[in-house]
Write an enzyme that holds these catalytic residues in place. Structure first.
Site, mmCIF file in Angstrom:
data_model
loop_
_atom_site.group_PDB
_atom_site.id
_atom_site.type_symbol
_atom_site.label_atom_id
_atom_site.label_comp_id
_atom_site.label_asym_id
_atom_site.label_seq_id
_atom_site.Cartn_x
_atom_site.Cartn_y
_atom_site.Cartn_z
ATOM 1 C CB SER A 217 -0.957 -0.045 1.198
ATOM 2 O OG SER A 217 -1.999 0.869 1.037
ATOM 3 C CG ASP B 230 -5.949 -2.421 -4.498
ATOM 4 O OD1 ASP B 230 -6.728 -2.011 -3.615
ATOM 5 O OD2 ASP B 230 -4.738 -2.137 -4.535
ATOM 6 C CG HIS C 197 -5.347 -2.445 -0.607
ATOM 7 N ND1 HIS C 197 -4.527 -1.976 -1.611
ATOM 8 C CD2 HIS C 197 -4.895 -1.872 0.546
ATOM 9 C CE1 HIS C 197 -3.630 -1.148 -1.105
ATOM 10 N NE2 HIS C 197 -3.835 -1.071 0.204
#
Length: 412
Positions: free
Chosen positions: A232, A326, A360
Site C-alpha cells: 500500500s 484492489d 487490497h
C-alpha cells in the site's frame, strides 16, 4: 450418540506457526451425522472473529476438513483452512490486528451437534509467530524506531526492511513470520510509534536511509544488498528507497502506487509532493462505504511529474504484486506504468504478478480476509475489494513467491 467418544483433533499439533496449515478432524460421530464446526479468535484490539461450516460425517463417523466439503456456512466446498481465513469480525469493518507477536493467536474450534447445537468437542489451535530461539529486539537507534527479528542459527542471514501501511503504529506479524524463513527482518515504523510524530507534515527519506544503514551494520546480516517488503502506501517509500539509496538489491511492492501519495516526501534538496486526489471519482457503495479506487490522479500525466518516483534510477530487482480487484487504488495501472518506465530505460529487472479477484490487503496466509475497514488517510471506512476464496489463494501464492524472490536476489 455417546458424546464421550467424540474427539476433535488438530493435526499434526495444536501448536504451529501462523502461516502453517493444520488438519481439523472430528472422530467418533455416528455415520453420516451432520456436525457444525465453529472457529473463533479475539485479536489484540479485542475484536472477535468467527466462522462456521456444516459437515456430514462419512461412513466411519469421521469428518476430515481436508477431504470433506462444507455444505454451508462461512464457505462451501473442500477448504482445509476455511475455518481460519473465512473468519469475519463481529464488529463490522475491523481488520485483524496483531501487535504482540511474543504471544500466539489462539483459535478456538468447536464441533456441535447439527440438530441440537450441543458442543461435542473442542480444541484450541495456538498459532505462533516466532520459532524457538528467534530474537525480537526493540530498536531505538538515532531516529529509527522498530523491531528487529533475528532467526536462530549461525547466520549471517540476508537482511530485509519490512514497511507496512499508512496509519502509524508498528506491525510485526509479517516481519516475524518472514524471519522464520531465514532472514533478519527489521519491522520499521515511520510515524505514530514510540515518539515518532503522530501526524507528520512530511516524510524524510533520510530516516529510511538510516534504517538501511542500521540493518546492514548488524553482525547477523549478510551483505552487501538489503531487501525491502512493502504494501500500500509504504510501496511508494520502497520505490523511493530503491531509487535514491544505495545498497538495495531486492524490493517487493504489494498493491503499490508508482508515485508519492498522501504527504510530501523529502530527500536532500528533492521534494516529491503527494499525487493529487480526484474527489469526484469516489463512489459510494450500496452499504454506504467509500470506493476510492479511482480517487487518485494518473501518475503519468505531465502535471504529476514531481510526484512520480524515478524508479529508472534503481538498480535492484522488483517484484510487483497486483490485486486486480484492489479498491484502495488502481494497482494494476500503477504496476503497468512502473513496468513501462523500467522497460523504457532498458531494464528487465522486474516481475509483475497479478491476482484476479483479490483485494487490497494481501497478507500472510490464513489471516482473516479484510473486505472493508477504516482508512487512516481518508478518515472513513472504505471497501478494499476482493473475493475471499480468490484472495486467500493469492496470499498463499504470494507468500511463497516473496520467499523465493528474496532467496534468489539476496542469497548471493
Amino acid at each position: 450418540m455417546a458424546f464421550s467418544q467424540i474427539r476433535l483433533k488438530i493435526l499434526p499439533s495444536v501448536r504451529c506457526l501462523f502461516d502453517k496449515m493444520v488438519q481439523v478432524k472430528v472422530e467418533g460421530l455416528a455415520p453420516y451425522k451432520q456436525v457444525q464446526l465453529r472457529s473463533k479468535l479475539v485479536d489484540d484490539r479485542g475484536v472477535i472473529f468467527k466462522a462456521s461450516a456444516l459437515y456430514k460425517a462419512d461412513e466411519t463417523g469421521q469428518v476430515d476438513v481436508c477431504r470433506a466439503p462444507s455444505l454451508g456456512g462461512s464457505y462451501t466446498g473442500v477448504e482445509p483452512m476455511g475455518l481460519f481465513w473465512s473468519m469475519a469480525p463481529e464488529t463490522p469493518h475491523s481488520k485483524f490486528l496483531k501487535k504482540n507477536v511474543v504471544s500466539p493467536t489462539l483459535v478456538d474450534i468447536e464441533a456441535l451437534c447439527g440438530e441440537t447445537g450441543e458442543v461435542l468437542g473442542s480444541e484450541t489451535n495456538e498459532r505462533g509467530y516466532m520459532t524457538e530461539g528467534m530474537r525480537r529486539i526493540p530498536v531505538q537507534e538515532g531516529r529509527i524506531r522498530g523491531v528487529l527479528f533475528v532467526p536462530p542459527g549461525k547466520g549471517p542471514f540476508p537482511g530485509i526492511v519490512d514497511l507496512y501501511t499508512f496509519g502509524g503504529r508498528l506491525t510485526e506479524a509479517r516481519a516475524s513470520l518472514l524471519a522464520n524463513k531465514g532472514f533478519v527482518v527489521l519491522a520499521l515504523a515511520y510515524f505514530g510509534y514510540e515518539g515518532l510524530p503522530k501526524n507528520p507534515k512530511k516524510l524524510e527519506l533520510e530516516y529510511f536511509e538510516e534504517a538501511v544503514t542500521y540493518l546492514r551494520r548488524q553482525p547477523e546480516v549478510k551483505g552487501p544488498g538489503i531487501g525491502i517488503i512493502s504494501i500500500s502506501h509504504s510501496g511508494g517509500l520502497a520505490l523511493a528507497m530503491s531509487s535514491f539509496l544505495s545498497g538495495i538489491s531486492a524490493t517487493v511492492c504489494i498493491n503499490t502506487c508508482n508515485a508519492n501519495t498522501v504527504i510530501p516526501l523529502h530527500y536532500k534538496d528533492i521534494v516529491m509532493p503527494p499525487l493529487p486526489s480526484v474527489i469526484w471519482k469516489i463512489r459510494i457503495t450500496t452499504s454506504w462505504l467509500l470506493n476510492i479506487r479511482n480517487a487518485l490522479s494518473d501518475p503519468s500525466l505531465e502535471k504529476n511529474k514531481a510526484s512520480l518516483i524515478p524508479i529508472e534510477r534503481a538498480s535492484c530487482q522488483f517484484l510487483f504484486a497486483v490485486s486486480e480487484d484492489d479498491c484502495n487504488w488502481n494497482s494494476p495501472l500503477f504496476a503497468e506504468q512502473a513496468a513501462a518506465t523500467l522497460r523504457k530505460h532498458g531494464k528487465e529487472s522486474f516481475e509483475v504478478v497479478t491476482y484476479p479477484k483479490a483485494g487490497h490487503f494481501l497478507e500472510v496466509p490464513y489471516m482473516p480476509y479484510c473486505p472493508s475497514a477504516f482508512h487512516a488517510a481518508v478518515g472513513r471506512e472504505v471497501v478494499f475489494g476482493g473475493e475471499p476464496k480468490a484472495h486467500i489463494e493469492a496470499q498463499l501464492d504470494l507468500w511463497e513467491r516473496v520467499q523465493e524472490f528474496f532467496k534468489s536476489h539476496l542469497d548471493t
